[in-house]
Scaffold this motif. Sequence first.
Motif, mmCIF file in Angstrom:
data_model
loop_
_atom_site.group_PDB
_atom_site.id
_atom_site.type_symbol
_atom_site.label_atom_id
_atom_site.label_comp_id
_atom_site.label_asym_id
_atom_site.label_seq_id
_atom_site.Cartn_x
_atom_site.Cartn_y
_atom_site.Cartn_z
ATOM 1 N N SER A 1 41.775 31.159 36.982
ATOM 2 C CA SER A 1 40.630 30.991 37.266
ATOM 3 C C SER A 1 39.540 32.063 38.204
ATOM 4 O O SER A 1 38.858 32.042 38.449
ATOM 5 C CB SER A 1 40.697 29.739 37.724
ATOM 6 O OG SER A 1 41.006 29.955 38.712
ATOM 7 N N LYS A 2 40.477 32.776 38.783
ATOM 8 C CA LYS A 2 40.224 33.676 39.301
ATOM 9 C C LYS A 2 39.390 34.774 39.086
ATOM 10 O O LYS A 2 38.481 35.417 37.886
ATOM 11 C CB LYS A 2 41.346 35.017 39.980
ATOM 12 C CG LYS A 2 42.803 34.082 40.179
ATOM 13 C CD LYS A 2 42.437 33.015 41.443
ATOM 14 C CE LYS A 2 43.680 32.801 41.385
ATOM 15 N NZ LYS A 2 43.456 31.234 42.687
ATOM 16 N N GLY A 3 38.385 35.052 39.960
ATOM 17 C CA GLY A 3 37.138 36.173 39.181
ATOM 18 C C GLY A 3 36.071 35.600 39.165
ATOM 19 O O GLY A 3 34.432 35.982 39.666
ATOM 20 N N TYR A 4 35.270 34.621 38.586
ATOM 21 C CA TYR A 4 34.826 33.967 38.313
ATOM 22 C C TYR A 4 33.804 33.081 39.569
ATOM 23 O O TYR A 4 34.305 32.408 40.054
ATOM 24 C CB TYR A 4 35.178 32.246 37.154
ATOM 25 C CG TYR A 4 35.713 33.658 35.958
ATOM 26 C CD1 TYR A 4 34.421 33.270 35.216
ATOM 27 C CD2 TYR A 4 36.790 33.246 35.565
ATOM 28 C CE1 TYR A 4 35.304 33.880 34.111
ATOM 29 C CE2 TYR A 4 37.564 33.567 34.101
ATOM 30 C CZ TYR A 4 36.179 33.628 33.199
ATOM 31 O OH TYR A 4 36.479 34.410 31.742
ATOM 32 N N GLY A 5 32.199 33.190 38.960
ATOM 33 C CA GLY A 5 31.435 32.769 40.199
ATOM 34 C C GLY A 5 30.743 32.378 38.856
ATOM 35 O O GLY A 5 30.585 32.199 38.128
ATOM 36 N N MET B 1 30.390 38.568 42.912
ATOM 37 C CA MET B 1 28.758 38.094 42.771
ATOM 38 C C MET B 1 27.762 38.618 43.875
ATOM 39 O O MET B 1 26.186 38.840 43.459
ATOM 40 C CB MET B 1 28.845 36.619 43.917
ATOM 41 C CG MET B 1 29.368 35.328 42.949
ATOM 42 S SD MET B 1 30.256 33.675 43.361
ATOM 43 C CE MET B 1 28.774 33.121 43.828
ATOM 44 N N MET B 2 28.000 39.693 44.895
ATOM 45 C CA MET B 2 27.330 40.151 45.675
ATOM 46 C C MET B 2 27.079 41.149 44.569
ATOM 47 O O MET B 2 25.556 41.436 44.537
ATOM 48 C CB MET B 2 27.909 40.384 46.745
ATOM 49 C CG MET B 2 28.472 39.956 47.535
ATOM 50 S SD MET B 2 29.221 40.920 49.738
ATOM 51 C CE MET B 2 28.386 41.523 49.894
ATOM 52 N N ILE C 1 29.027 34.095 36.027
ATOM 53 C CA ILE C 1 29.690 35.674 36.704
ATOM 54 C C ILE C 1 31.437 36.066 36.995
ATOM 55 O O ILE C 1 31.563 35.510 37.431
ATOM 56 C CB ILE C 1 28.901 35.368 38.412
ATOM 57 C CG1 ILE C 1 27.780 35.424 38.958
ATOM 58 C CG2 ILE C 1 29.481 36.524 38.956
ATOM 59 C CD1 ILE C 1 26.772 34.991 40.545
ATOM 60 N N LYS C 2 31.476 36.968 36.530
ATOM 61 C CA LYS C 2 32.828 37.644 35.619
ATOM 62 C C LYS C 2 32.837 39.006 36.521
ATOM 63 O O LYS C 2 31.063 39.871 36.357
ATOM 64 C CB LYS C 2 33.133 37.238 34.789
ATOM 65 C CG LYS C 2 32.639 37.548 34.033
ATOM 66 C CD LYS C 2 32.300 37.192 32.482
ATOM 67 C CE LYS C 2 33.993 37.886 32.189
ATOM 68 N NZ LYS C 2 34.666 37.360 31.020
ATOM 69 N N LYS C 3 34.083 39.255 35.965
ATOM 70 C CA LYS C 3 34.066 40.665 36.273
ATOM 71 C C LYS C 3 34.382 42.075 35.214
ATOM 72 O O LYS C 3 34.574 40.937 33.874
ATOM 73 C CB LYS C 3 35.749 40.978 37.477
ATOM 74 C CG LYS C 3 35.913 40.692 38.655
ATOM 75 C CD LYS C 3 37.540 41.046 39.167
ATOM 76 C CE LYS C 3 37.243 40.639 40.789
ATOM 77 N NZ LYS C 3 38.370 40.653 41.063
#
Length: 511
Positions: free
Chosen positions: A266-270, A354-355, A407-409
């Motif tokens: 779940s890390k990094g998801y927005g 996200m930014m 939103i993801k990396k």
Amino acid sequence: MNNRPRRLTMTKKHVDALLVGSGVMSTTLATLLKKLDPSLNILMVERLDEIAAESTDGWNNAGTGHAGYCELNYTPENAKGEVEIERALAINANFEVSLQLWSSLIASGDLPAPQQFINPTPHISFVWGKDNVEFLRKRYQKLSVHPLFADMEYSEDPAVLQQWMPLVMAERGQDEAVAATRVSYGADIDFGSLTRNLVNNLEQQNGFDLLLNHEVSQLNKSADHWQVVVKNRITRQAETIQAKFVFLGAGGGALPLLQKSNIPESKGYGGFPVSGQWLVCQNPDVIKQHHAKVYGKAAIGAPPMSVPHLDTRIINGKSALLFGPYAGFTTQFLKQGSKLDLIKSVSANNLLPMMQVGLNNMDLTRYLISEVMQSHEDRIKTLQQYLPAAKASDWSLAHAGQRVQIIKKDENGKGKLEFGTELVAAADGSLAALLGASPGASVAAKAMIEVLERCFEQQMNSGWQQRLKQLIPSYGESLIDNAQLLEQVRSHTLYTLGLRPADESEKPIAM
């Protein structure tokens, strides 16, 4: 119709599967699980007091059976000016999976007559202007040679287009360059009605429970199960359910729940929330003159859910005519959510992506601001590009659903905005979440089969695959590559679901 009262308390504290949300995704997964193993104990948790009242509701989505027939954003032009059709092929093949599942459920009596949730509605792409006509011509030439799109028609003749969509062509200049493609057996789908019928069927089976007015407040992983705290939104009482498997199918609410699970995946998801609005026709004389889904080209910077279309709809058995959607922006992740949803979703591991997305998508930001600032007259002017004779007094504004784009990396660790759907699953298969929007409900069957493959691998290899193939004959094979199988499958589903026009009602090819 099942009239059994839906309970607000649980007697079972241990379940095989806990599904969060009562929309088309969770309901499709529950249906597949009970078909594959009727002995499973399944609990569905819904935060509202009714089923399918968020993204799945007929007024909150386009109701289009997304098959790539008319949606121009699925066939972009590349830097060389070539039309890329790979995504349209994939979406079309995935939609065929949903059609097969629904056909099987009608045959088994798990779904009622198809007219209660799906109706034949031609899918049309319509453009004007020399450059757009050239694009549509190239798109048609590339798509129509593939068996999936072999029935697509193309015309630049105003007389032909007048027959396809008389309202759109009325009062349009005869010297204007126009073109359209059409697939006659496109579908309008009331996903709300479909989902309610599926839930009603599930409630008649042993081992299925539905909790309305409940929301998940905590997700904690133990050695071999999840401890899920659900809270009654009326009494505020909380109880803990032990679940071997958890599915987060709560639309825009899936991201915050995924974050609560704290799984590494779940890390990094927005999320980037986008709202929508429709112009709804109030004049029955106008409504009855249009019978098609007419899709155009999206404005520069517009998200896929904002591709303009003039739609014949049948919602809760009543005909309607909608145009839109007009995009908007709120900080809510659900239509009936909190204005703090976006702020609460920001964490240390997704703040930077996200930014970066905000800085790199200024076209989208400007587009959303312009949409929000529109007056009724501005919206009518946009409508008149598709319906020149439209009168402002015949149309009123209605609020559509809320979507949360992913939103993801990216591969370089920078933030990027995704406009599709994505399944995020724990490494041990004990939890899965579906994020994103388009094409959404139309490919629910294919998306939920992916959940089965990733989270129930042992069961799939021990008999479920064979049972699944009985429900979905093309399972395990490619409809993109196998033209003969496609012909068999499509012939059967079009006939079973009543999507074939009356003058083409020959019986289907035997499966």
